[in-house]
Design an enzyme around this catalytic site. Structure first.
Site, PDB file in Angstrom:
ATOM      1  N   ARG A 227     -85.273 -26.971 -54.238  1.00  0.00           N
ATOM      2  CA  ARG A 227     -85.145 -25.899 -55.231  1.00  0.00           C
ATOM      3  C   ARG A 227     -86.456 -25.289 -55.684  1.00  0.00           C
ATOM      4  O   ARG A 227     -86.548 -24.078 -55.886  1.00  0.00           O
ATOM      5  CB  ARG A 227     -84.466 -26.461 -56.477  1.00  0.00           C
ATOM      6  CG  ARG A 227     -83.015 -26.306 -56.383  1.00  0.00           C
ATOM      7  CD  ARG A 227     -82.329 -26.668 -57.631  1.00  0.00           C
ATOM      8  NE  ARG A 227     -80.938 -26.763 -57.234  1.00  0.00           N
ATOM      9  CZ  ARG A 227     -79.990 -27.283 -57.950  1.00  0.00           C
ATOM     10  NH1 ARG A 227     -80.271 -27.772 -59.131  1.00  0.00           N
ATOM     11  NH2 ARG A 227     -78.763 -27.328 -57.516  1.00  0.00           N
TER      12      ARG A 227
ATOM     13  N   GLU B 167     -75.688 -28.851 -50.373  1.00  0.00           N
ATOM     14  CA  GLU B 167     -76.563 -27.988 -51.177  1.00  0.00           C
ATOM     15  C   GLU B 167     -77.994 -28.194 -50.705  1.00  0.00           C
ATOM     16  O   GLU B 167     -78.248 -28.969 -49.777  1.00  0.00           O
ATOM     17  CB  GLU B 167     -76.419 -28.319 -52.669  1.00  0.00           C
ATOM     18  CG  GLU B 167     -75.092 -27.853 -53.255  1.00  0.00           C
ATOM     19  CD  GLU B 167     -74.958 -28.155 -54.730  1.00  0.00           C
ATOM     20  OE1 GLU B 167     -75.464 -27.380 -55.535  1.00  0.00           O
ATOM     21  OE2 GLU B 167     -74.365 -29.191 -55.069  1.00  0.00           O
TER      22      GLU B 167
ATOM     23  N   LYS C   7     -72.592 -32.421 -81.791  1.00  0.00           N
ATOM     24  CA  LYS C   7     -73.009 -31.414 -82.784  1.00  0.00           C
ATOM     25  C   LYS C   7     -72.095 -30.204 -82.757  1.00  0.00           C
ATOM     26  O   LYS C   7     -72.108 -29.390 -83.666  1.00  0.00           O
ATOM     27  CB  LYS C   7     -74.476 -31.041 -82.633  1.00  0.00           C
ATOM     28  CG  LYS C   7     -74.868 -30.332 -81.380  1.00  0.00           C
ATOM     29  CD  LYS C   7     -76.353 -29.982 -81.452  1.00  0.00           C
ATOM     30  CE  LYS C   7     -76.837 -29.387 -80.157  1.00  0.00           C
ATOM     31  NZ  LYS C   7     -78.219 -28.984 -80.190  1.00  0.00           N
TER      32      LYS C   7
ATOM     33  N   GLY D 245     -71.238 -29.685 -57.873  1.00  0.00           N
ATOM     34  CA  GLY D 245     -70.459 -30.899 -57.735  1.00  0.00           C
ATOM     35  C   GLY D 245     -71.230 -32.163 -57.985  1.00  0.00           C
ATOM     36  O   GLY D 245     -72.241 -32.164 -58.692  1.00  0.00           O
TER      37      GLY D 245
ATOM     38  N   HIS E 245     -83.176 -24.770 -65.591  1.00  0.00           N
ATOM     39  CA  HIS E 245     -81.897 -25.397 -65.264  1.00  0.00           C
ATOM     40  C   HIS E 245     -81.835 -26.874 -65.646  1.00  0.00           C
ATOM     41  O   HIS E 245     -80.840 -27.335 -66.163  1.00  0.00           O
ATOM     42  CB  HIS E 245     -81.678 -25.232 -63.757  1.00  0.00           C
ATOM     43  CG  HIS E 245     -80.359 -25.704 -63.251  1.00  0.00           C
ATOM     44  ND1 HIS E 245     -79.165 -25.210 -63.730  1.00  0.00           N
ATOM     45  CD2 HIS E 245     -80.034 -26.625 -62.301  1.00  0.00           C
ATOM     46  CE1 HIS E 245     -78.154 -25.797 -63.085  1.00  0.00           C
ATOM     47  NE2 HIS E 245     -78.663 -26.672 -62.236  1.00  0.00           N
TER      48      HIS E 245
ATOM     49  N   ARG F  33     -69.982 -28.971 -68.595  1.00  0.00           N
ATOM     50  CA  ARG F  33     -68.883 -28.019 -68.430  1.00  0.00           C
ATOM     51  C   ARG F  33     -69.247 -26.860 -67.483  1.00  0.00           C
ATOM     52  O   ARG F  33     -68.404 -26.280 -66.827  1.00  0.00           O
ATOM     53  CB  ARG F  33     -68.538 -27.464 -69.814  1.00  0.00           C
ATOM     54  CG  ARG F  33     -67.157 -26.918 -69.874  1.00  0.00           C
ATOM     55  CD  ARG F  33     -66.890 -26.422 -71.256  1.00  0.00           C
ATOM     56  NE  ARG F  33     -66.632 -25.002 -71.199  1.00  0.00           N
ATOM     57  CZ  ARG F  33     -66.787 -24.174 -72.209  1.00  0.00           C
ATOM     58  NH1 ARG F  33     -67.228 -24.617 -73.368  1.00  0.00           N
ATOM     59  NH2 ARG F  33     -66.507 -22.918 -72.084  1.00  0.00           N
TER      60      ARG F  33
ATOM     61  N   SER G 262     -77.335 -35.236 -60.485  1.00  0.00           N
ATOM     62  CA  SER G 262     -77.358 -35.549 -61.918  1.00  0.00           C
ATOM     63  C   SER G 262     -76.025 -36.088 -62.425  1.00  0.00           C
ATOM     64  O   SER G 262     -75.993 -37.007 -63.245  1.00  0.00           O
ATOM     65  CB  SER G 262     -77.770 -34.333 -62.738  1.00  0.00           C
ATOM     66  OG  SER G 262     -77.160 -33.189 -62.232  1.00  0.00           O
TER      67      SER G 262
ATOM     68  N   ARG H 182     -85.317 -32.748 -58.846  1.00  0.00           N
ATOM     69  CA  ARG H 182     -83.992 -33.353 -58.659  1.00  0.00           C
ATOM     70  C   ARG H 182     -83.280 -32.763 -57.443  1.00  0.00           C
ATOM     71  O   ARG H 182     -83.235 -31.549 -57.259  1.00  0.00           O
ATOM     72  CB  ARG H 182     -83.138 -33.108 -59.897  1.00  0.00           C
ATOM     73  CG  ARG H 182     -81.747 -33.659 -59.821  1.00  0.00           C
ATOM     74  CD  ARG H 182     -81.013 -33.364 -61.100  1.00  0.00           C
ATOM     75  NE  ARG H 182     -80.900 -31.942 -61.317  1.00  0.00           N
ATOM     76  CZ  ARG H 182     -79.834 -31.215 -61.008  1.00  0.00           C
ATOM     77  NH1 ARG H 182     -78.779 -31.783 -60.481  1.00  0.00           N
ATOM     78  NH2 ARG H 182     -79.826 -29.926 -61.231  1.00  0.00           N
TER      79      ARG H 182
ATOM     80  N   HIS I 259     -83.475 -23.214 -61.518  1.00  0.00           N
ATOM     81  CA  HIS I 259     -82.490 -22.966 -60.471  1.00  0.00           C
ATOM     82  C   HIS I 259     -82.840 -21.634 -59.827  1.00  0.00           C
ATOM     83  O   HIS I 259     -83.079 -20.648 -60.524  1.00  0.00           O
ATOM     84  CB  HIS I 259     -81.076 -22.930 -61.059  1.00  0.00           C
ATOM     85  CG  HIS I 259     -80.018 -23.069 -60.012  1.00  0.00           C
ATOM     86  ND1 HIS I 259     -79.715 -22.045 -59.140  1.00  0.00           N
ATOM     87  CD2 HIS I 259     -79.211 -24.093 -59.681  1.00  0.00           C
ATOM     88  CE1 HIS I 259     -78.755 -22.448 -58.321  1.00  0.00           C
ATOM     89  NE2 HIS I 259     -78.436 -23.687 -58.624  1.00  0.00           N
TER      90      HIS I 259
HETATM   91  C1  SIN Z   1     -75.428 -25.677 -58.481  1.00  0.00           C
HETATM   92  O1  SIN Z   1     -74.210 -25.626 -58.378  1.00  0.00           O
HETATM   93  O2  SIN Z   1     -76.189 -24.985 -57.809  1.00  0.00           O
HETATM   94  C2  SIN Z   1     -76.027 -26.601 -59.488  1.00  0.00           C
HETATM   95  C3  SIN Z   1     -75.820 -27.981 -59.090  1.00  0.00           C
HETATM   96  C4  SIN Z   1     -76.888 -28.853 -59.679  1.00  0.00           C
HETATM   97  O3  SIN Z   1     -77.762 -28.369 -60.378  1.00  0.00           O
HETATM   98  O4  SIN Z   1     -76.871 -30.047 -59.387  1.00  0.00           O
END
Ligand code: SIN
Length: 536
Positions: free
Chosen positions: A288, A126, A48, A62, A349, A57, A389, A384, A242
């Protein structure tokens, strides 16, 4: 009532174009599946905006995959299941953790350059990961690097035709089979694109909320059109916030990657006190949903609209090298990541729910596939695991392409009844409508929910349903209609689930209830809500 189609049309009178495979959307899921599918088929990719506009983007952290010798698929599996809070589909998780590394090889072969340290892939950690398993690129610009590499590949392919600035209005289905899509061209004219297979890669629903890390294109288009077409939609109450997006006057809610906490950053309230010690043994790297709610609680206790993330104790050189993108961005607002605490707050997020698929990415409608955030493969459960993802998109993208190769040619003759006639006319104040929707969602369907608020939110959202009485034409109108559909699906699912789990927290039902609620909430346009038990 949400109508079957957004606009009135007569299929016989529309120009018709034929292709093998339609891919809608240009994030990692769209680009990757288009490239793989183009090895055997002609592909039409419809976006779109443009190939460079997608949520991918903006991905910083990662892509999670088992690469290190110290890691194993079993560890990755366990971490994913724990984060998913009992709602993951274990077969889908197995697929992810075992096929992820091959998918990463594909990305590399397609030109993606991940960061290397001492001759090996640099791996970070993470939230809720027990191991270092996250590949990244240019420090904290992983998504941008993937989009760069894959979009270059896509543009070079003779088998992929790209239609930028085209809006897919609806899926055309007949007897539960997807025949193709109804498309609106930039000049407003419409056509029917017929295909053997259609893959929705349209991303998530971040724009349901005013505060989001997602770009303005994340309007739930794929979920809404699949719902209108009768596909099974699952787990829409599970929305991930997030924990750390930049919260600074005049600045957008820019993502401050969880990888920062993976590299040692800590959270502090406005009094400078760390608070995760009293919340979870994994501290700042807890799942999270736990961190996001702890931040909101701390904000309430200190009567503040933000907390701080602090990485000033790490070497300035490491911080600048590892997070060049975040460092530069904060600097434009006068905040120096190496010496300042950065004000942050949670922001919408990721949509864990979406169009239910099987292990081949196939939806409940034949010849219709969903890949990436738009799908509900069962990998993410109620929450998640960070950086799963991007891996999910490539792993299931590969499977979708394999599955499509086994399809027979579809019957091209079918008879679609004409839809009714609605007035076509400019819609008033669509920007205000969207803001109102975002306000309702934040107030009643945010990080903390309750039954009374959800009922109120649904009532207010339903007042906006009159939007469907007109024939929608402009992009903003169509996006609003799609957002409204997703808002209703999310809030009604949230009202049904009377417990708290992962990305869904009800203050009137604050406990997880495995006895009753270890199941998915499904919704289908003509059948309403049903439930599906979890298969271990
Ligand atoms: C982040 O860099 O904190 C996001 C990564 C994610 O949402 O998988």
């Amino acid at each position: 009532m949400i109508p079957r189609y957004l606009v009135d049309f007569s299929l016989d009178k529309l120009p018709r174009v034929q292709t093998d495979v339609i891919v809608i959307g240009a994030g990692i899921a769209g680009l990757f599946t288009a490239i793989r599918a183009s090895e055997r088929h002609n592909v039409l990719m419809i976006t779109k905006k443009s190939l460079l506009d997608s949520n991918t983007r903006y991905a910083q952290g990662g892509i999670a995959a088992v690469i290190s010798d110290e890691d194993s698929p079993e560890y990755h599996r366990q971490d994913t299941l724990i984060a998913g809070a009992g709602l993951c589909d274990s077969d889908a998780v197995d697929v992810l953790v075992h096929e992820g590394p091959e998918g990463v090889q594909d990305l590399i072969q397609m030109g993606t350059q991940f960061d290397i340290e001492n001759g090996e892939f640099a791996l970070t950690k993470e939230g809720a990961h027990s191991q270092r398993r996250i590949l990244h690129a240019h420090g904290d610009a992983t998504g941008a690097e993937i989009v760069r590499a894959l979009s270059e590949r896509t543009k070079l392919s003779k088998q992929i035709q790209i239609w930028d600035d085209h809006i897919v209005l609806d899926l055309i289905t007949y007897e539960n089979e997807c025949k193709g899509v109804l498309v609106q061209k930039p000049d407003g004219s419409r056509l029917f694109v017929q295909a053997n297979a259609t893959i929705l890669c349209t991303g998530g629903t971040g724009q349901l909320y005013r505060y989001t890390t997602n770009p303005d294109i994340a309007t739930g288009d794929g979920i809404a059109m699949a719902y209108r077409a009768g596909a099974v939609i699952r787990d829409m109450e599970f929305i991930q916030f997030h924990p750390t997006s930049l919260c600074y006057p005049g600045a957008p809610r820019f993502l401050i990657s969880e990888a920062l906490r993976g590299e040692g950053a800590v959270l502090r309230n406005i009094r400078g006190e760390r608070f995760m010690e009293k919340v979870h043994p994994m501290l700042e790297l807890a799942p999270r949903d736990v961190v996001a709610r702890a931040i909101v609680r701390e904000m309430e206790l200190t009567k503040s609209t933000f907390v701080y993330i602090d990485i000033t104790h790490e070497s300035a050189e490491m911080v600048r090298h590892r997070f060049p993108n975040i460092y530069e961005y904060c600097l434009t607002y006068g905040l120096d990541l190496t010496s300042d605490w950065i004000p942050v707050a949670p922001a919408a997020h990721y949509m864990m729910g979406g169009i239910r698929t099987d292990l081949n990415g196939q939806t409940s409608i034949e010849r219709l596939y969903a890949c990436g955030e738009v799908s509900s493969t069962g990998v993410h459960g109620a929450n998640r695991l960070a950086s799963n993802s991007l891996s999910e998109a490539i792993v299931f993208g590969r499977r979708i392409v394999e599955h499509i190769a086994s399809l027979s040619e579809q019957n091209q003759t079918f008879d679609l009844a004409e839809s009714s006639h609605r007035p076509e006319g400019p819609m008033q104040a669509i920007v205000e409508k969207r803001l109102k929707l975002q306000k309702i969602m934040l107030r009643y369907v945010g990080l903390v929910r309750n039954g009374r608020g959800l009922e109120k939110g649904i009532e207010e959202l339903k007042r906006q349903l009159s939007v469907f009485e007109s024939c929608l034409t402009k992009r903003e109108e169509i996006e609003f209609a799609n957002l409204l559909t997703c808002a209703l699906l999310a809030s009604e699912s949230a009202l049904i689930r009377e417990e708290s789990r992962g990305g869904h927290y009800r203050e009137d039902f604050p406990e997880k209830d495995d006895l009753i609620w270890r199941k998915h909430v499904l919704i289908q346009r003509d059948h309403g809500f049903t439930e599906e038990r979890i298969h271990d």
